[in-house]
Design a protein around this motif. Sequence first.
Motif, PDB file in Angstrom:
ATOM      1  N   ASN A  54     108.918 -42.910  23.685  1.00  0.00           N
ATOM      2  CA  ASN A  54     108.222 -44.022  23.041  1.00  0.00           C
ATOM      3  C   ASN A  54     106.716 -43.805  22.977  1.00  0.00           C
ATOM      4  N   ASP A  55     106.148 -43.138  23.975  1.00  0.00           N
ATOM      5  CA  ASP A  55     104.702 -42.928  24.005  1.00  0.00           C
ATOM      6  C   ASP A  55     104.389 -41.696  24.843  1.00  0.00           C
ATOM      7  N   ILE A  56     103.238 -41.068  24.543  1.00  0.00           N
ATOM      8  CA  ILE A  56     102.801 -39.868  25.249  1.00  0.00           C
ATOM      9  C   ILE A  56     101.333 -40.025  25.623  1.00  0.00           C
ATOM     10  N   TRP A  57     100.983 -39.560  26.819  1.00  0.00           N
ATOM     11  CA  TRP A  57      99.580 -39.494  27.251  1.00  0.00           C
ATOM     12  C   TRP A  57      99.462 -38.386  28.285  1.00  0.00           C
ATOM     13  N   GLY A  58      98.303 -37.762  28.370  1.00  0.00           N
ATOM     14  CA  GLY A  58      98.141 -36.719  29.359  1.00  0.00           C
ATOM     15  C   GLY A  58      96.688 -36.409  29.641  1.00  0.00           C
ATOM     16  N   THR A  59      96.478 -35.557  30.638  1.00  0.00           N
ATOM     17  CA  THR A  59      95.130 -35.122  30.985  1.00  0.00           C
ATOM     18  C   THR A  59      94.895 -33.677  30.603  1.00  0.00           C
ATOM     19  N   SER A  60      95.979 -32.900  30.424  1.00  0.00           N
ATOM     20  CA  SER A  60      95.867 -31.487  30.061  1.00  0.00           C
ATOM     21  C   SER A  60      97.236 -31.019  29.582  1.00  0.00           C
ATOM     22  N   ASP A  96     107.576 -48.652  27.244  1.00  0.00           N
ATOM     23  CA  ASP A  96     107.098 -48.499  25.873  1.00  0.00           C
ATOM     24  C   ASP A  96     105.708 -47.927  25.716  1.00  0.00           C
ATOM     25  N   CYS A  97     104.892 -47.917  26.766  1.00  0.00           N
ATOM     26  CA  CYS A  97     103.535 -47.414  26.607  1.00  0.00           C
ATOM     27  C   CYS A  97     103.071 -46.736  27.885  1.00  0.00           C
ATOM     28  N   VAL A  98     102.171 -45.768  27.709  1.00  0.00           N
ATOM     29  CA  VAL A  98     101.549 -45.083  28.843  1.00  0.00           C
ATOM     30  C   VAL A  98     100.093 -44.850  28.488  1.00  0.00           C
ATOM     31  N   TRP A  99      99.204 -45.084  29.468  1.00  0.00           N
ATOM     32  CA  TRP A  99      97.772 -44.881  29.264  1.00  0.00           C
ATOM     33  C   TRP A  99      97.135 -44.623  30.621  1.00  0.00           C
ATOM     34  N   GLY A 100      96.086 -43.815  30.622  1.00  0.00           N
ATOM     35  CA  GLY A 100      95.392 -43.557  31.860  1.00  0.00           C
ATOM     36  C   GLY A 100      93.923 -43.264  31.662  1.00  0.00           C
ATOM     37  N   GLU A 137     103.371 -53.832  25.617  1.00  0.00           N
ATOM     38  CA  GLU A 137     103.389 -52.897  24.490  1.00  0.00           C
ATOM     39  C   GLU A 137     102.228 -51.910  24.488  1.00  0.00           C
ATOM     40  N   GLY A 138     101.088 -52.275  25.071  1.00  0.00           N
ATOM     41  CA  GLY A 138      99.928 -51.396  25.046  1.00  0.00           C
ATOM     42  C   GLY A 138      99.003 -51.665  26.212  1.00  0.00           C
ATOM     43  N   ILE A 139      98.332 -50.620  26.692  1.00  0.00           N
ATOM     44  CA  ILE A 139      97.411 -50.727  27.823  1.00  0.00           C
ATOM     45  C   ILE A 139      96.163 -49.912  27.498  1.00  0.00           C
ATOM     46  N   GLY A 140      94.996 -50.427  27.881  1.00  0.00           N
ATOM     47  CA  GLY A 140      93.746 -49.697  27.678  1.00  0.00           C
ATOM     48  C   GLY A 140      92.648 -50.315  28.518  1.00  0.00           C
TER      49      GLY A 140
END
Length: 199
Positions: A54-60, A96-100, A137-140
């Motif tokens: 559903n969602d992608i986030w990363g640091t490297s 559903d969401c990932v953020w960092g 649904e969203g984080i920031g």
Amino acid sequence: DGTNWVHQMNTGGDVFFSVWLVSSTAIRLGGRFSIYNYQPATGGIVGSNATGANDIWGTSATNIFVVRGSGYGDVLQHNGTTWTVVYGAVGGPSLDCVWGLDAQHIWVGGAGKIVFSNGTTWVDQTLPASASSYNVEGIGGLSPNDVYAVLGSSAGGMILHFDGVNWFQDTTTTDALYDVYVADQNNAWAVGKDAIYHR
């Protein structure tokens, strides 16, 4: 090219829900059937055995996180070689969401929940009771003590704020909300069903 939107490829029947830039030569795509590594220069695309992103986030390129929805309800981490489940279990509530902010401050959201990771452990967060019937649904945010989450349901939307210790209800909306972007202390945007909100 920075000027025009150019169609790159057809998906071969998959539906992409998320995209994350690993480098200028490699992009991760989250699809219904697989998580893909796409090389724009050659048009090459390689799928993995991980499905339902559903969602992608990363640091490297060696620290990428994917959240999966219905039927999965888990978080996968990619170390550059393999995908490993680091939170949740098959059949769990949809995520559903990932953020960092960085590798030690990662949040994921889904069906009535937010989970935080310090890079080692994953801990369910305590949300206001009023948020229980909503989907995150969203984080920031801007810092570990200034994070927003937007929620949606058939009844409308809600915005939560995290002060580093607790999550609080910031406001409710008549529209379901699906994403949030925080630019600075005076500018945050939440978007959703037929709606844009600015703070």
